[in-house]
Design a protein around this motif. Structure first.
Motif, PDB file in Angstrom:
ATOM      1  N   MET A   1      15.858   3.782   8.327  1.00 45.88           N
ATOM      2  CA  MET A   1      14.858   4.843   8.403  1.00 45.88           C
ATOM      3  C   MET A   1      15.386   6.075   9.132  1.00 45.88           C
ATOM      4  O   MET A   1      15.018   7.204   8.797  1.00 45.88           O
ATOM      5  N   ARG A   2      16.254   5.908  10.102  1.00 45.32           N
ATOM      6  CA  ARG A   2      16.859   7.073  10.764  1.00 45.32           C
ATOM      7  C   ARG A   2      17.675   7.880   9.755  1.00 45.32           C
ATOM      8  O   ARG A   2      17.629   9.115   9.740  1.00 45.32           O
ATOM      9  N   ILE A   3      18.414   7.178   8.908  1.00 43.32           N
ATOM     10  CA  ILE A   3      19.254   7.849   7.917  1.00 43.32           C
ATOM     11  C   ILE A   3      18.397   8.550   6.864  1.00 43.32           C
ATOM     12  O   ILE A   3      18.644   9.714   6.506  1.00 43.32           O
ATOM     13  N   LEU A   4      17.392   7.853   6.349  1.00 47.30           N
ATOM     14  CA  LEU A   4      16.527   8.458   5.332  1.00 47.30           C
ATOM     15  C   LEU A   4      15.775   9.658   5.893  1.00 47.30           C
ATOM     16  O   LEU A   4      15.615  10.688   5.218  1.00 47.30           O
TER      17      LEU A   4
ATOM     18  N   ASP B   1       6.536  -3.561   1.826  1.00 47.56           N
ATOM     19  CA  ASP B   1       7.296  -3.089   0.668  1.00 47.56           C
ATOM     20  C   ASP B   1       7.953  -1.753   0.984  1.00 47.56           C
ATOM     21  O   ASP B   1       7.457  -0.972   1.801  1.00 47.56           O
ATOM     22  N   LYS B   2       9.046  -1.520   0.282  1.00 50.07           N
ATOM     23  CA  LYS B   2       9.876  -0.360   0.591  1.00 50.07           C
ATOM     24  C   LYS B   2       9.174   0.961   0.268  1.00 50.07           C
ATOM     25  O   LYS B   2       8.336   1.000  -0.642  1.00 50.07           O
ATOM     26  N   PRO B   3       9.543   2.031   1.022  1.00 54.67           N
ATOM     27  CA  PRO B   3      10.286   1.985   2.276  1.00 54.67           C
ATOM     28  C   PRO B   3       9.352   1.597   3.423  1.00 54.67           C
ATOM     29  O   PRO B   3       8.133   1.544   3.245  1.00 54.67           O
ATOM     30  N   LEU B   4       9.930   1.345   4.589  1.00 61.30           N
ATOM     31  CA  LEU B   4       9.116   0.936   5.731  1.00 61.30           C
ATOM     32  C   LEU B   4       8.090   1.993   6.089  1.00 61.30           C
ATOM     33  O   LEU B   4       6.943   1.665   6.439  1.00 61.30           O
ATOM     34  N   ALA B   5       8.470   3.259   6.023  1.00 59.39           N
ATOM     35  CA  ALA B   5       7.579   4.355   6.410  1.00 59.39           C
ATOM     36  C   ALA B   5       8.033   5.625   5.711  1.00 59.39           C
ATOM     37  O   ALA B   5       9.095   5.663   5.080  1.00 59.39           O
ATOM     38  N   THR B   6       7.246   6.685   5.832  1.00 56.48           N
ATOM     39  CA  THR B   6       7.618   7.962   5.214  1.00 56.48           C
ATOM     40  C   THR B   6       8.631   8.714   6.054  1.00 56.48           C
ATOM     41  O   THR B   6       9.368   9.550   5.546  1.00 56.48           O
TER      42      THR B   6
ATOM     43  N   ALA C   1       7.005 -10.155  16.351  1.00 56.43           N
ATOM     44  CA  ALA C   1       6.368 -10.536  15.091  1.00 56.43           C
ATOM     45  C   ALA C   1       7.399 -10.756  13.989  1.00 56.43           C
ATOM     46  O   ALA C   1       8.415 -10.052  13.926  1.00 56.43           O
ATOM     47  N   PRO C   2       7.145 -11.712  13.103  1.00 59.30           N
ATOM     48  CA  PRO C   2       8.017 -11.921  11.943  1.00 59.30           C
ATOM     49  C   PRO C   2       7.703 -10.895  10.846  1.00 59.30           C
ATOM     50  O   PRO C   2       6.689 -10.980  10.167  1.00 59.30           O
ATOM     51  N   MET C   3       8.562  -9.901  10.726  1.00 57.13           N
ATOM     52  CA  MET C   3       8.348  -8.825   9.751  1.00 57.13           C
ATOM     53  C   MET C   3       9.687  -8.480   9.106  1.00 57.13           C
ATOM     54  O   MET C   3      10.717  -8.479   9.773  1.00 57.13           O
ATOM     55  N   MET C   4       9.658  -8.182   7.824  1.00 57.16           N
ATOM     56  CA  MET C   4      10.831  -7.679   7.132  1.00 57.16           C
ATOM     57  C   MET C   4      10.435  -6.561   6.185  1.00 57.16           C
ATOM     58  O   MET C   4       9.341  -6.556   5.615  1.00 57.16           O
ATOM     59  N   SER C   5      11.313  -5.582   6.052  1.00 58.99           N
ATOM     60  CA  SER C   5      11.127  -4.489   5.099  1.00 58.99           C
ATOM     61  C   SER C   5      12.509  -4.057   4.652  1.00 58.99           C
ATOM     62  O   SER C   5      13.392  -3.822   5.487  1.00 58.99           O
ATOM     63  N   CYS C   6      12.715  -3.983   3.348  1.00 61.92           N
ATOM     64  CA  CYS C   6      14.055  -3.694   2.858  1.00 61.92           C
ATOM     65  C   CYS C   6      13.997  -3.323   1.389  1.00 61.92           C
ATOM     66  O   CYS C   6      12.960  -3.423   0.740  1.00 61.92           O
TER      67      CYS C   6
ATOM     68  N   SER D   1       0.847  -1.193   0.000  1.00 58.83           N
ATOM     69  CA  SER D   1       0.000   0.000   0.000  1.00 58.83           C
ATOM     70  C   SER D   1       0.880   1.240   0.000  1.00 58.83           C
ATOM     71  O   SER D   1       2.109   1.152   0.124  1.00 58.83           O
ATOM     72  N   GLN D   2       0.270   2.417  -0.139  1.00 58.89           N
ATOM     73  CA  GLN D   2       1.054   3.640  -0.108  1.00 58.89           C
ATOM     74  C   GLN D   2       1.765   3.758   1.245  1.00 58.89           C
ATOM     75  O   GLN D   2       1.217   3.404   2.289  1.00 58.89           O
ATOM     76  N   THR D   3       2.977   4.276   1.220  1.00 56.42           N
ATOM     77  CA  THR D   3       3.863   4.208   2.375  1.00 56.42           C
ATOM     78  C   THR D   3       3.279   4.844   3.626  1.00 56.42           C
ATOM     79  O   THR D   3       3.443   4.321   4.736  1.00 56.42           O
ATOM     80  N   ASN D   4       2.576   5.956   3.491  1.00 50.71           N
ATOM     81  CA  ASN D   4       2.035   6.638   4.663  1.00 50.71           C
ATOM     82  C   ASN D   4       0.917   5.848   5.337  1.00 50.71           C
ATOM     83  O   ASN D   4       0.488   6.188   6.438  1.00 50.71           O
ATOM     84  N   ARG D   5       0.465   4.757   4.723  1.00 49.91           N
ATOM     85  CA  ARG D   5      -0.590   3.927   5.303  1.00 49.91           C
ATOM     86  C   ARG D   5      -0.051   2.680   6.002  1.00 49.91           C
ATOM     87  O   ARG D   5      -0.822   1.901   6.559  1.00 49.91           O
ATOM     88  N   HIS D   6       1.249   2.486   5.991  1.00 50.24           N
ATOM     89  CA  HIS D   6       1.804   1.235   6.496  1.00 50.24           C
ATOM     90  C   HIS D   6       1.493   0.975   7.966  1.00 50.24           C
ATOM     91  O   HIS D   6       1.225  -0.158   8.351  1.00 50.24           O
ATOM     92  N   VAL D   7       1.540   2.011   8.796  1.00 47.71           N
ATOM     93  CA  VAL D   7       1.257   1.801  10.222  1.00 47.71           C
ATOM     94  C   VAL D   7      -0.151   1.243  10.397  1.00 47.71           C
ATOM     95  O   VAL D   7      -0.360   0.216  11.051  1.00 47.71           O
ATOM     96  N   GLU D   8      -1.109   1.912   9.788  1.00 50.69           N
ATOM     97  CA  GLU D   8      -2.513   1.495   9.920  1.00 50.69           C
ATOM     98  C   GLU D   8      -2.765   0.147   9.256  1.00 50.69           C
ATOM     99  O   GLU D   8      -3.422  -0.738   9.842  1.00 50.69           O
TER     100      GLU D   8
END
Length: 337
Positions: free
Chosen positions: A318-321, A101-106, A123-128, A79-86
């Motif tokens: 995400m800290r760097i971005l 899917d990339k990126p993890l968040a905005t 939880a088993p989660m990956m984002s890269c 989904s669009q990145t700004n919706r990932h949390v929800e």
């Protein structure tokens, strides 16, 4: 022994990745079963129709709860990145293996919300970026890990992409803009190769070719590590797809150490020189660029529950971005604790 099948849920079609990724995961024992689609773009409807033609048993459902009720075994969120949390919260709290899917968040604040949930529920989660699993890049990273370049002095990663002005991936509020949305393809490999201890970030950006973009079409990030190593991440979206001009397909990673220097490209060939055009994509490209190995890692995570990427790496990327975005907006260097 017959491989146990896993019901695969596809959440969102804001990106086209689920089409090819569903095909590949089907060869690894996953059955595309559920689809949630927001239908905010014409492209999403086209992608939906393509998926349903290929997978007629794929069921369009309204939300995550419907997937959970149907026994979904793993989820690919695009989904669009700004919706990932929800969008991803229900899968994380129910410990469903999840690829975001990339990126993890905005931005970093949103990323920490997701990572805090992942930690809380184990939880088993990956984002890269798929570049983290690039065959060519990893061959170089192995040399760094083995100490064959000596002390790392400089590293550089470059990623070419096309940008469409006004598209959701170009807008800072929906994707983070070019430096976040595509910058993940350079920052993730740098973190994979050099680690998480970045102390200072400076980012320069411009609208060199596409003045109508919301964010930028060109960006260069300078990262300084706690041990003094300097990394450069370059990303560009200033390419004219479909207008008869060459479209570079060659990303690269290079490292200069006290004992040696190495450079690798991903491309559909092993040619070690820049070729200024898109000559088509061969099957080998997806191995060299990292797509297949990324999905193999996801498949393994879905079966074992073991995360293939350290949470510290996802946090650092995400800290760097986020720091790069703040540097562009302020014109100043950003110091990370």
């Amino acid at each position: 022994r017959t491989m146990q099948t896993i019901k695969l849920g596809l959440f969102g079609l804001a990106l086209g990745h689920p089409l090819g990724f569903a095909d590949y995961l089907a060869t690894r024992g996953f059955v595309p079963t559920f689809l949630v689609i927001d239908e905010t773009q014409a492209e999403e409807v086209t992608r939906r129709d393509t998926l349903l033609a290929k997978w007629p048993d794929l069921t369009v459902v309204p939300d995550a709860e419907a997937m959970l009720a149907g026994g979904v075994g793993a989820v690919f969120c695009a989904s669009q990145t700004n919706r990932h949390v929800e969008d991803c919260r229900p899968f994380i709290t129910n410990r469903i293996p999840l690829f975001i899917d990339k990126p993890l968040a905005t931005d970093y604040a949103q990323a920490r919300q997701i990572l805090n949930l992942v930690e809380e529920y184990d939880a088993p989660m990956m984002s890269c970026s798929v570049r983290r699993f690039s065959e060519n890049y990893n061959a170089l990273f192995e040399q760094i890990s083995a100490g064959r370049v000596g002390t790392v002095l400089f590293a550089e990663c470059y990623e070419p992409h096309g940008t469409t002005p006004g598209y959701w991936q170009d807008r800072k509020e929906t994707s983070g803009g070019l430096v976040v949305n595509y910058g993940v393809h350079v920052v993730d490999p740098i973190v994979r190769a050099l680690g998480t201890e970045v102390r200072r970030v400076q980012c320069y950006a411009a609208k060199n070719v596409l003045p109508d973009v919301d964010s930028e079409d060109t960006a260069v990030m300078l990262l300084q590590y706690a041990n003094g190593a300097i990394a450069i991440g370059k990303v560009s979206g200033a390419y004219h797809y479909g207008q008869g001009k060459p479209v570079p397909t060659v990303g690269h990673f290079s490292v200069h150490g006290s004992d040696a220097a190495l450079e690798t490209f991903f491309d559909e060939t092993d040619v070690k020189v820049y070729r200024g055009g898109n000559f088509g994509v061969s099957p080998a490209y997806y191995t060299k660029a990292g797509d297949h190995a990324t999905l193999d890692a996801f498949a393994e995570m879905a079966r074992t529950g073991t995360r293939p990427i350290p949470l510290a790496d996802m946090d650092a990327v995400m800290r760097i971005l986020d720091a790069a975005r703040r540097s562009i907006d302020s014109g100043a260097e950003v110091t990370l604790a």
